[in-house]
Design a protein around this motif. Structure first.
Motif, PDB file in Angstrom:
ATOM      1  N   PHE A  25       0.841  -1.196   0.000  1.00 56.01           N
ATOM      2  CA  PHE A  25       0.000   0.000   0.000  1.00 56.01           C
ATOM      3  C   PHE A  25       0.882   1.254   0.000  1.00 56.01           C
ATOM      4  O   PHE A  25       2.077   1.198   0.297  1.00 56.01           O
ATOM      5  CB  PHE A  25      -0.942   0.029   1.208  1.00 56.01           C
ATOM      6  CG  PHE A  25      -0.248   0.133   2.543  1.00 56.01           C
ATOM      7  CD1 PHE A  25      -0.025   1.371   3.141  1.00 56.01           C
ATOM      8  CD2 PHE A  25       0.176  -1.013   3.209  1.00 56.01           C
ATOM      9  CE1 PHE A  25       0.614   1.463   4.367  1.00 56.01           C
ATOM     10  CE2 PHE A  25       0.816  -0.920   4.433  1.00 56.01           C
ATOM     11  CZ  PHE A  25       1.028   0.321   5.012  1.00 56.01           C
ATOM     12  N   ASP A  69      -3.265   4.918  -1.244  1.00 58.92           N
ATOM     13  CA  ASP A  69      -4.333   4.115  -0.651  1.00 58.92           C
ATOM     14  C   ASP A  69      -4.824   4.701   0.665  1.00 58.92           C
ATOM     15  O   ASP A  69      -5.956   4.446   1.081  1.00 58.92           O
ATOM     16  CB  ASP A  69      -3.836   2.686  -0.436  1.00 58.92           C
ATOM     17  CG  ASP A  69      -3.312   2.086  -1.730  1.00 58.92           C
ATOM     18  OD1 ASP A  69      -4.089   1.993  -2.692  1.00 58.92           O
ATOM     19  OD2 ASP A  69      -2.106   1.753  -1.790  1.00 58.92           O
ATOM     20  N   TYR A  93     -12.630   6.657  -1.876  1.00 56.52           N
ATOM     21  CA  TYR A  93     -12.218   6.718  -0.475  1.00 56.52           C
ATOM     22  C   TYR A  93     -13.407   6.915   0.465  1.00 56.52           C
ATOM     23  O   TYR A  93     -14.362   7.615   0.145  1.00 56.52           O
ATOM     24  CB  TYR A  93     -11.256   7.896  -0.261  1.00 56.52           C
ATOM     25  CG  TYR A  93      -9.992   7.840  -1.073  1.00 56.52           C
ATOM     26  CD1 TYR A  93      -8.905   7.067  -0.675  1.00 56.52           C
ATOM     27  CD2 TYR A  93      -9.865   8.583  -2.249  1.00 56.52           C
ATOM     28  CE1 TYR A  93      -7.732   7.025  -1.408  1.00 56.52           C
ATOM     29  CE2 TYR A  93      -8.705   8.546  -2.995  1.00 56.52           C
ATOM     30  CZ  TYR A  93      -7.642   7.768  -2.573  1.00 56.52           C
ATOM     31  OH  TYR A  93      -6.492   7.728  -3.313  1.00 56.52           O
ATOM     32  N   TYR A 121      -9.212   6.681   3.159  1.00 58.62           N
ATOM     33  CA  TYR A 121      -8.648   5.355   2.929  1.00 58.62           C
ATOM     34  C   TYR A 121      -9.426   4.662   1.822  1.00 58.62           C
ATOM     35  O   TYR A 121     -10.638   4.832   1.677  1.00 58.62           O
ATOM     36  CB  TYR A 121      -8.671   4.505   4.208  1.00 58.62           C
ATOM     37  CG  TYR A 121     -10.043   4.197   4.741  1.00 58.62           C
ATOM     38  CD1 TYR A 121     -10.699   3.008   4.403  1.00 58.62           C
ATOM     39  CD2 TYR A 121     -10.697   5.083   5.592  1.00 58.62           C
ATOM     40  CE1 TYR A 121     -11.962   2.723   4.882  1.00 58.62           C
ATOM     41  CE2 TYR A 121     -11.969   4.812   6.080  1.00 58.62           C
ATOM     42  CZ  TYR A 121     -12.596   3.627   5.716  1.00 58.62           C
ATOM     43  OH  TYR A 121     -13.850   3.351   6.187  1.00 58.62           O
ATOM     44  N   SER A 122      -8.715   3.900   1.009  1.00 60.92           N
ATOM     45  CA  SER A 122      -9.318   3.189  -0.110  1.00 60.92           C
ATOM     46  C   SER A 122     -10.242   2.090   0.405  1.00 60.92           C
ATOM     47  O   SER A 122      -9.811   1.167   1.099  1.00 60.92           O
ATOM     48  CB  SER A 122      -8.226   2.573  -0.990  1.00 60.92           C
ATOM     49  OG  SER A 122      -8.775   1.619  -1.870  1.00 60.92           O
ATOM     50  N   MET A 125      -9.260  -1.421  -0.842  1.00 59.99           N
ATOM     51  CA  MET A 125      -8.101  -2.073  -0.237  1.00 59.99           C
ATOM     52  C   MET A 125      -8.269  -2.335   1.246  1.00 59.99           C
ATOM     53  O   MET A 125      -7.762  -3.339   1.765  1.00 59.99           O
ATOM     54  CB  MET A 125      -6.845  -1.228  -0.466  1.00 59.99           C
ATOM     55  CG  MET A 125      -5.580  -1.841   0.120  1.00 59.99           C
ATOM     56  SD  MET A 125      -4.074  -0.981  -0.386  1.00 59.99           S
ATOM     57  CE  MET A 125      -3.945  -1.541  -2.083  1.00 59.99           C
ATOM     58  N   HIS A 156      -6.281  -4.795   5.941  1.00 61.90           N
ATOM     59  CA  HIS A 156      -5.994  -4.947   4.514  1.00 61.90           C
ATOM     60  C   HIS A 156      -6.810  -6.118   3.978  1.00 61.90           C
ATOM     61  O   HIS A 156      -6.690  -7.242   4.463  1.00 61.90           O
ATOM     62  CB  HIS A 156      -4.494  -5.187   4.322  1.00 61.90           C
ATOM     63  CG  HIS A 156      -4.013  -5.033   2.921  1.00 61.90           C
ATOM     64  ND1 HIS A 156      -4.166  -6.030   1.984  1.00 61.90           N
ATOM     65  CD2 HIS A 156      -3.389  -4.001   2.299  1.00 61.90           C
ATOM     66  CE1 HIS A 156      -3.640  -5.616   0.837  1.00 61.90           C
ATOM     67  NE2 HIS A 156      -3.170  -4.387   0.996  1.00 61.90           N
TER      68      HIS A 156
END
Length: 301
Positions: A25, A69, A93, A121-122, A125, A156
């Motif tokens: 990441f 990410d 996001y 944050y993604s 992911m 994750h």
């Protein structure tokens, strides 16, 4: 990879220092400069380049260029840009935000509200297990503190590995170095209080408003618990992460991404040269903030 942006209205040239291209990441740390504080105090910057209509496109362009990410932002007084207005950002996001309770932005006529920390944050992911927000109070009975934080406990999705991300913005001005050291100690205590175990990957990112020679830095990096991402890979901190001219020029390193031993730094985005930035320093026509973004890619250990 040379990020060569020479056209008018596009970004500064920057280069990645690559160790490997295979990473788990990427993280961006950036004080984006609150719009309410983007005033004519930047004496060498043309007022047109401080207008929101100019700055917002460059802010989005910087993020889309690096596609991190996780994005740790400070001085965010227009969160709608990241969470609503731009379709790609809002669909890519999710976020956690904490506003300053007594933001200096509120004292500016025509302000858009308080500034604060925003962590994106993604969703593809990472999943969010839990989050905490609050103030870095130096005393239990302190009424308020403008030094705020966001703590995200992520997992994750591909690796099923937990990652903790702490974003903050410490007290400004050189005279407050002792307060910054106290706030660094509070950060480490908060990680314990919020149940962040030492055997999990953890990041501490933010604008710390102090140079590496200050006590806050040694507190965070003492006993090998945390290390700066740039120093881990390059052997030293960048020469500067901010360069601005108000009453006088100030060029130094005050922004960091700290990581623990459960993360290995693989790549970092280098800073542009002062010549490339220009004599007027930051912000400028080709860059929307007085702070440069930090970008680092990691693998889990």
């Amino acid at each position: 990879l040379l990020l060569n942006r020479k056209m008018v209205g596009t970004l500064l040239s920057r280069v990645y220092h690559h160790k490997t291209k295979s990473t788990d990441f990427t993280v961006m740390q950036w004080n984006m400069l609150a719009q309410a504080l983007a005033s004519t105090e930047f004496s060498k910057c043309s007022p047109e380049f401080l207008e929101w209509s100019h700055r917002k496109s460059l802010l989005v362009q910087e993020i889309k260029l690096h596609r991190p990410d996780i994005i740790c932002l400070e001085e965010v007084d227009k969160p709608e840009l990241f969470c609503q207005e731009d379709d790609w950002l809002s669909s890519t996001y999710d976020h956690v935000r904490m506003c300053k309770p007594s933001s200096p932005c509120l004292e500016v006529d025509g302000n858009s509200g308080p500034d604060g920390c925003l962590v994106l944050y993604s969703e593809a992911m990472f999943s969010l297990r839990d989050s905490e927000t609050g103030q870095l109070k130096l005393a239990r009975n302190a009424a308020i503190s403008n030094q705020v934080y966001c703590l995200l406990k992520l997992t994750h999705r591909s690796n099923d590995v937990n990652l903790n991300v702490f974003c903050t913005h410490l007290k400004a001005r050189p005279a407050f170095y002792e307060k910054r050291a106290e706030q660094a100690a509070i950060i480490l205590n908060l990680l314990d209080q919020h149940g962040v175990p030492e055997n999990q990957a953890t990041l501490i990112a933010g604008d710390f408003n102090g140079e590496p020679s200050e006590e806050f830095y040694s507190l965070i990096t003492s006993q090998g618990k945390f290390c700066s991402a740039y120093k881990s890979l390059l052997g030293q901190e960048p020469e500067f992460t901010t360069s601005k001219i108000r009453a006088q020029e100030v060029t130094h390193t005050i922004d960091y991404i700290f990581h623990n031993k459960h993360l290995k730094v693989e790549n970092v985005l280098m800073m542009p040269s002062l010549d490339d930035i220009g004599a007027g320093r930051l912000p400028c026509e080709r860059y929307p903030s007085d702070h440069l973004s930090l970008v680092a890619s990691f693998n889990f250990c």
